[in-house]
Design a protein around this motif. Structure first.
Motif, short mmCIF file in Angstrom:
data_model
loop_
_atom_site.label_atom_id
_atom_site.label_comp_id
_atom_site.label_asym_id
_atom_site.label_seq_id
_atom_site.Cartn_x
_atom_site.Cartn_y
_atom_site.Cartn_z
N ASN A 294 -1.83 -11.17 -3.29
CA ASN A 294 -1.89 -9.71 -3.47
C ASN A 294 -2.36 -8.98 -2.21
N GLY A 295 -1.92 -9.46 -1.06
CA GLY A 295 -2.26 -8.81 0.20
C GLY A 295 -3.58 -9.23 0.81
N VAL A 296 -4.35 -10.03 0.07
CA VAL A 296 -5.63 -10.53 0.57
C VAL A 296 -5.38 -11.90 1.21
N TYR B 216 -8.06 -8.08 4.66
CA TYR B 216 -7.19 -7.20 3.89
C TYR B 216 -6.90 -5.95 4.71
N ALA B 217 -5.62 -5.64 4.89
CA ALA B 217 -5.19 -4.44 5.61
C ALA B 217 -5.87 -4.29 6.97
N ASP C 116 -18.56 -7.93 -3.64
CA ASP C 116 -19.14 -6.91 -2.76
C ASP C 116 -18.45 -6.95 -1.39
N LYS C 117 -18.22 -8.15 -0.88
CA LYS C 117 -17.57 -8.28 0.43
C LYS C 117 -16.12 -7.81 0.37
N GLY D 244 -12.12 -2.94 1.25
CA GLY D 244 -11.14 -2.13 0.53
C GLY D 244 -10.42 -2.80 -0.62
N VAL D 245 -10.94 -3.92 -1.11
CA VAL D 245 -10.30 -4.66 -2.20
C VAL D 245 -11.13 -4.53 -3.47
N THR D 246 -10.52 -4.03 -4.53
CA THR D 246 -11.22 -3.92 -5.81
C THR D 246 -10.43 -4.61 -6.91
#
Length: 222
Positions: A132-134, A145-146, A201-202, A207-209
């Motif tokens: 998923n982009g991670v 990520y990004a 948290d990291k 920017g990943v939730t």
């Protein structure tokens, strides 16, 4: 793949000797030239292994080792003229992986470096995993990520490795704890919760939730 080795040595002559030796054997090198050691320089180089002297200006090698261990699991070899049993014991207790006294035998030093690199970076783990982009970088122990990246502890890296390998499948807490124990990482059920929260948290910080989802009474899933 070229391994990166950081040389933390204030003696310029020995610095040059080590750089030439390592470069001649296929390693990339970086040296610390300003003391006390700037941890940001260590972080930015992302070494696979560190050669560390004990007697350094501003802060001794034991202190430097402790600071590095706060964010990196890279093998550390103390290469030093300090040769007492207490020096060697302190190096082990603070996270060092090997202790070699000066003047060192170059063949023994190279063999120790090769052995530690092989143990720390087995061929099966020299890979990049994504979901998923991670992106999980096993070699450097980071997650990205990004374009934003953060460091992981050894436990966090192993937990994410297991979850990435089982992406789309519910991983039970018992399976995760058993996997970590099998890899000699002593994590109980409570410690697992703490590590999962720290990982979240990291991830949030880059920017990943909602990446690691909790399945009630079942476990976790990516």
């Amino acid at each position: 793949m070229k391994y990166r080795i950081l040389i933390v040595e204030d003696d310029v002559v020995i610095q040059v000797q080590l750089r030439n030796l390592l470069a001649g054997n296929g390693y990339d090198t970086e040296t610390i030239n300003d003391f006390p050691v700037d941890m940001e320089q260590v972080r930015s180089f992302q070494p696979h292994l560190i050669l560390l002297d004990i007697k350094l200006p501003g802060s001794d090698g034991f202190s430097v080792c402790s600071q590095i261990r706060a964010f990196s699991n890279a093998p550390i070899i103390f290469v030093t003229s300090c040769s007492t049993d207490m020096d060697e014991l302190n190096s082990i207790m603070l996270g060092g992986d090997a202790f070699i006294t000066k003047p060192y035998n170059t063949a023994i030093l190279l063999a120790k470096i090769a052995s530690l690199l092989k143990r720390a970076y087995p061929a099966t783990e020299q890979e990049v995993l994504s979901c998923n982009g991670v992106v999980l970088h096993l070699e450097s122990g980071t997650i990205e990520y990004a374009g934003r990246q953060t460091d992981l502890t050894k436990n966090e890296l192993k937990i994410l490795y297991y979850l990435f390998k089982h992406a789309g499948i519910i991983c039970t807490r018992a399976d995760l704890v058993e996997y970590l124990w099998d890899n000699q990482l002593y994590v109980d059920d409570n410690a697992l919760s703490v590590n999962i929260n720290r990982i979240r948290d990291k991830l949030s910080a880059i920017g990943v939730t909602d990446f690691i989802k909790t399945k009630h009474r079942q476990g976790y899933i990516l």
